[in-house]
Scaffold this active site. Structure first.
Site, mmCIF file in Angstrom:
data_model
loop_
_atom_site.group_PDB
_atom_site.id
_atom_site.type_symbol
_atom_site.label_atom_id
_atom_site.label_comp_id
_atom_site.label_asym_id
_atom_site.label_seq_id
_atom_site.Cartn_x
_atom_site.Cartn_y
_atom_site.Cartn_z
ATOM 1 N N GLU A 90 0.829 -1.206 0.000
ATOM 2 C CA GLU A 90 0.000 0.000 0.000
ATOM 3 C C GLU A 90 0.859 1.251 0.000
ATOM 4 O O GLU A 90 1.991 1.241 0.476
ATOM 5 C CB GLU A 90 -0.859 0.023 1.262
ATOM 6 C CG GLU A 90 -1.834 -1.109 1.306
ATOM 7 C CD GLU A 90 -2.659 -1.101 2.576
ATOM 8 O OE1 GLU A 90 -3.200 -2.144 2.908
ATOM 9 O OE2 GLU A 90 -2.744 -0.046 3.234
ATOM 10 N N CYS A 103 3.427 8.551 1.012
ATOM 11 C CA CYS A 103 3.848 7.632 2.068
ATOM 12 C C CYS A 103 4.005 6.266 1.421
ATOM 13 O O CYS A 103 3.015 5.674 0.983
ATOM 14 C CB CYS A 103 2.756 7.610 3.144
ATOM 15 S SG CYS A 103 3.023 6.341 4.381
ATOM 16 N N CYS A 110 5.956 -7.229 7.305
ATOM 17 C CA CYS A 110 6.939 -6.738 8.276
ATOM 18 C C CYS A 110 7.195 -7.823 9.308
ATOM 19 O O CYS A 110 6.296 -8.570 9.672
ATOM 20 C CB CYS A 110 6.399 -5.483 8.970
ATOM 21 S SG CYS A 110 7.566 -4.729 10.111
ATOM 22 N N CYS A 117 -0.617 -3.081 14.831
ATOM 23 C CA CYS A 117 -0.390 -2.761 13.416
ATOM 24 C C CYS A 117 -0.914 -3.853 12.487
ATOM 25 O O CYS A 117 -0.574 -5.027 12.647
ATOM 26 C CB CYS A 117 1.105 -2.552 13.198
ATOM 27 S SG CYS A 117 1.564 -2.304 11.470
ATOM 28 N N GLY A 157 6.103 -2.105 6.316
ATOM 29 C CA GLY A 157 7.483 -2.544 6.467
ATOM 30 C C GLY A 157 8.312 -1.673 7.373
ATOM 31 O O GLY A 157 7.942 -0.543 7.695
ATOM 32 N N GLU A 158 9.441 -2.215 7.786
ATOM 33 C CA GLU A 158 10.381 -1.502 8.645
ATOM 34 C C GLU A 158 11.591 -1.112 7.782
ATOM 35 O O GLU A 158 12.399 -1.972 7.418
ATOM 36 C CB GLU A 158 10.784 -2.417 9.822
ATOM 37 C CG GLU A 158 11.961 -1.938 10.640
ATOM 38 C CD GLU A 158 11.878 -0.481 11.093
ATOM 39 O OE1 GLU A 158 10.846 -0.074 11.643
ATOM 40 O OE2 GLU A 158 12.857 0.256 10.886
ATOM 41 N N SER A 189 10.665 6.482 9.048
ATOM 42 C CA SER A 189 10.079 6.086 10.330
ATOM 43 C C SER A 189 10.566 4.699 10.733
ATOM 44 O O SER A 189 10.566 3.772 9.920
ATOM 45 C CB SER A 189 8.554 6.093 10.200
ATOM 46 O OG SER A 189 7.949 5.678 11.391
ATOM 47 N N SER A 212 9.010 5.540 16.190
ATOM 48 C CA SER A 212 7.711 5.093 16.710
ATOM 49 C C SER A 212 7.915 4.649 18.150
ATOM 50 O O SER A 212 8.370 3.547 18.409
ATOM 51 C CB SER A 212 7.188 3.936 15.865
ATOM 52 O OG SER A 212 7.057 4.362 14.536
ATOM 53 N N LEU A 213 7.583 5.532 19.070
ATOM 54 C CA LEU A 213 7.857 5.244 20.482
ATOM 55 C C LEU A 213 6.645 4.561 21.125
ATOM 56 O O LEU A 213 6.761 3.472 21.687
ATOM 57 C CB LEU A 213 8.219 6.548 21.200
ATOM 58 C CG LEU A 213 8.977 6.416 22.507
ATOM 59 C CD1 LEU A 213 10.265 5.615 22.352
ATOM 60 C CD2 LEU A 213 9.291 7.800 23.086
#
Ligand code: SAH
Ligand code: SF4
Length: 356
Positions: A90, A103, A110, A117, A157-158, A189, A212-213
């Site tokens: 996406e 984005c 992931c 998520c 994804g990371e 991110s 992302s905390l």
């Protein structure tokens, strides 16, 4: 087959040299690729025989629109793209006063398994190539007939788990002979892959790092974000301080507000204490309630109280403007094909969602 759009200009020159071609030819081909052509036949200043040779040795990545949702309120467009192996990701295109921001996704799925998520719930399939990241932007530009000026790596994804491909993408997309989108217009991110934050810092790119905390302490964070069991908050914040020192760039902390999980006054005070004295900015986002997670978004009154506490301690806060709320523009849910509460509500009040 060579993934030609993932090559740097220098690498392309080397490939063309092997084919007995002069180096300016590589410049012409590079330009076509980054303008978004989908076939070698579109390269009209290249001879037919060379186009054929390239077609035998190389392929051009493209992203095909499988689904498209357009928000009626603010022109946000959410895409589901497929690649040549049929895998899908996406991407979301947003319009701000300063231009278009895309984005994009960096992986199919992931590995990180964050419990709130939709992407994390679906597991990991594969990394995206640099050309597949570029292809998402190019498909959006062609579809809407616009130019994208800003990019956020905040889709599926990371990014730091696909480090080499992401760095290569960043170099290609910022190349002045390519799309020429400067690093200052790009945010990355991460959920907190600590060793890779150090590696990124050492590259001294002028990117914005978004972390992302989502929790003020290890107890809460380890429950919602498994990555925290490997690298805890202290270690993560130390890496952030190093990033700041190396790049002089303010870090942005993402904090998804989850009802009764991380949204108390005590959480806000603890977070303020942790971030005290750091050049940081906090983005509060009401969590997007994904089906199967059991999480609910915090109440508006909680968001206000939480942000007041942070502000009183001198931390700058924004409550993120949610674009495309009617199409549930945060990533992972279109691909998963399951409907969240918000999705269902959106569909019921369906004011103007167009589905391709
Ligand atoms: N893997 C990276 C980037 C992709 S996720 C990361 O985790 O940072 C992009 C952002 O969406 C992250 O801040 C992530 O925590 C957030 N996110 C994921 N699921 C969400 C949800 N259900 N509601 C709100 N934000 C969510
Ligand atoms: Fe992966 Fe980011 Fe989702 Fe966590 S929030 S599962 S890191 S995409």
């Amino acid at each position: 087959m060579i993934d030609i759009k993932s090559l740097t200009l220098e690498e392309l020159q080397a490939e063309l040299k092997k084919m007995g071609q002069p180096s300016f030819r590589a410049g012409q081909i590079f330009k076509w690729l980054h303008e978004g052509v989908k076939s070698f036949d579109e390269m009209t200043n290249i001879s037919k025989s060379l186009r054929e040779e390239l077609g035998q040795k190389c392929y051009i990545s493209s992203a095909t629109i499988e689904k498209k949702l357009i928000s009626d309120y603010d022109d946000t467009v959410k895409y589901l793209f497929s690649f040549r192996d049929g895998e899908t990701v996406e991407s979301v295109l947003m319009k701000y006063h300063h231009g278009y921001t895309s984005c994009i996704s960096t992986q199919v799925g992931c590995k990180m398994g964050c419990t709130f998520c939709a992407t994390g719930m679906g597991g990991y399939v594969r990394n995206l190539t640099p050309s597949e990241m570029l292809a998402q932007l190019q498909a959006e530009q062609a579809d809407r007939n616009i130019r994208i000026s800003n990019i956020v790596l905040m889709g599926m994804g990371e990014p730091l788990d696909n480090f080499d491909n992401v760095i290569r993408f960043l170099k290609l997309v910022s190349d002045d002979k390519g799309m020429n989108i400067g690093m200052r217009h790009i945010s990355l991110s991460t959920c907190g892959v600590v060793p890779k934050i150090y590696e990124l810092a050492d590259l001294k790119l002028q990117l914005t790092l978004s972390v992302s905390l989502h929790a003020p302490n290890d107890q809460i964070r380890s429950k919602t974000m498994p990555v925290n069991r490997r690298w805890g908050i202290d270690e993560l914040l130390e890496a952030c301080r190093y990033y700041l020192k190396m790049t002089n760039r303010r870090i942005s902390f993402e904090y998804a507000m989850i009802d009764n999980v991380n949204d108390s006054d005590a959480c806000a005070r603890e977070l303020a204490k942790r971030l005290h004295g750091m050049l940081a900015h906090v983005n509060l986002i009401p969590v997007n309630a994904v089906n199967g997670t059991g999480y609910k978004k915090s109440k508006a009154e909680r968001l206000r109280a939480f942000s007041n506490i942070l502000e009183k301690s001198g931390i700058t806060v924004t409550v993120r403007r949610t674009l495309g709320s009617d199409i549930n523009a945060s990533c992972g849910q279109l691909r998963r094909g399951t409907k969240s509460e918000a999705d269902k509500k959106g569909a019921e009040n369906d004011a103007g969602i167009q589905q391709k």
